[in-house]
Design an enzyme around this catalytic site. Structure first.
Site, PDB file in Angstrom:
ATOM      1  N   LEU A  45       2.162   5.910   3.421  1.00 37.95           N
ATOM      2  CA  LEU A  45       1.607   5.651   2.089  1.00 37.95           C
ATOM      3  C   LEU A  45       2.672   4.937   1.265  1.00 37.95           C
ATOM      4  O   LEU A  45       3.846   5.303   1.323  1.00 37.95           O
ATOM      5  CB  LEU A  45       1.235   6.962   1.388  1.00 37.95           C
ATOM      6  CG  LEU A  45      -0.114   7.607   1.707  1.00 37.95           C
ATOM      7  CD1 LEU A  45      -0.234   8.933   0.960  1.00 37.95           C
ATOM      8  CD2 LEU A  45      -1.274   6.699   1.349  1.00 37.95           C
ATOM      9  N   ASP A  46       2.269   3.938   0.487  1.00 38.25           N
ATOM     10  CA  ASP A  46       3.201   3.269  -0.415  1.00 38.25           C
ATOM     11  C   ASP A  46       3.800   4.292  -1.381  1.00 38.25           C
ATOM     12  O   ASP A  46       3.152   5.301  -1.708  1.00 38.25           O
ATOM     13  CB  ASP A  46       2.479   2.193  -1.231  1.00 38.25           C
ATOM     14  CG  ASP A  46       2.104   0.976  -0.386  1.00 38.25           C
ATOM     15  OD1 ASP A  46       2.745   0.767   0.657  1.00 38.25           O
ATOM     16  OD2 ASP A  46       1.176   0.248  -0.792  1.00 38.25           O
TER      17      ASP A  46
END
Length: 306
Positions: A45-46
């Site tokens: 996930l960013d």
């Protein structure tokens, strides 16, 4: 030689990742809190994204590919009228537009992003170019050219339109999808530009956010074996694969990497990938070859929670 640091603890921890942390930082925090020898995660996930991050400990790391390859669902908000160099709110605005599509125009445009699509990853992404991450080259001012790659999008729907500048959507997609690229390309298709301002992963393969642990909860219980109560079994990562059972006589052979007889479900076909269990515990993953499993991954009975 000293003993390798950490406990032989195995299982899946489902974390509700907070905004502002990298996925790697979350994994490192979990590994520290559980004093685990080995840890990894299924799907980055960013840093600015929140939601489900599936962290694997010990033997569960062997099941990571089966979760990574599964479908995933995201809820996200697109800011219309602006493009950024990172395709999210962290970047610099590179283009603007006064055009604002109607709800009907957005819905009509979504169809082109469903099914087998071709997607160019964002320049600021972890895709490697000649051994170096694209985002590192982009940060240094280099113009990054990334090749398009296929992506399966199961569903993409408009869920809310809080105002003219924002559209809220939900997407279910396969491995390797970039929500930021969807926002960028949707904005381009609508003729108004777009970038992501909020992103949350709702579920990934067999895991959802129900009962997910928070970092506060993990830190509060750090180094206490009672924290193991939060772990899900190794087998949870294999939920999307068919399961065969193996008699006691096959357990040792499979764990040593040798083919052995298994009892397969009636719909399992010759050449199918499946996993074998004994007393409900994972023994091996491999290829079903007519009554036998030919193992490709084997599991040791170490610290897996029951």
């Amino acid at each position: 030689m000293g003993r390798r640091k950490g406990r032989d603890v195995s299982g899946w921890l489902i974390v509700d990742k907070p905004r502002g942390m990298t996925s790697t930082a979350v994994v490192n925090k979990v590994k520290w809190a559980f004093d685990a020898k080995k840890a990894g995660h299924a799907g980055t996930l960013d840093p600015e994204a929140t939601g489900l991050l599936a962290v694997a400990l010990g033997e569960a790391t062997k099941t990571v590919p089966y979760v990574t390859d599964s479908l995933k669902a995201y809820a996200f908000t697109v800011r219309l009228g602006q493009a950024t160099n990172t395709d999210d709110a962290e970047g610099e605005v590179t283009a603007t537009s006064d055009a604002r599509p109607t709800d009907e125009e957005i819905k009509a445009a979504l169809g082109a992003f469903v099914g087998e699509i071709s997607q160019v990853p964002p320049a600021f992404s972890a895709v490697k170019i000649d051994g170096q991450r694209a985002y590192k080259r982009a940060r240094e001012g280099e113009t990054v050219e990334l090749a398009a790659r296929p992506l399966w999008v199961e569903e993409l729907v408009l869920t809310d339109r809080p105002d003219a500048d924002h559209a809220e959507l939900e997407m279910t997609c396969g491995k390797g999808g970039y929500v930021r690229a969807i926002a960028r390309d949707l904005g381009a298709a609508l003729g108004c530009h777009g970038h992501v301002v909020a992103l949350r992963r709702l579920w990934s393969g067999p895991f959802d956010l129900e009962g997910a642990a928070t970092l506060d909860e993990i830190e509060a219980g750090a180094k206490d074996p009672a924290l193991d109560r939060l772990l899900r079994p190794v087998e949870a990562g294999l939920a999307d694969l068919p399961e065969a059972t193996c008699p006691a006589a096959s357990v040792g052979r499979l764990r040593n990497g040798n083919p052995a007889s298994v009892i397969a479900p009636s719909d399992l076909q010759f050449g199918d990938e499946c996993w074998a269990s004994h007393d409900g515990r994972a023994v091996a993953v491999g290829t079903y070859m007519g009554g036998e499993l030919h193992p490709s991954r084997v599991f040791v009975a170490d610290g897996t929670p029951g």
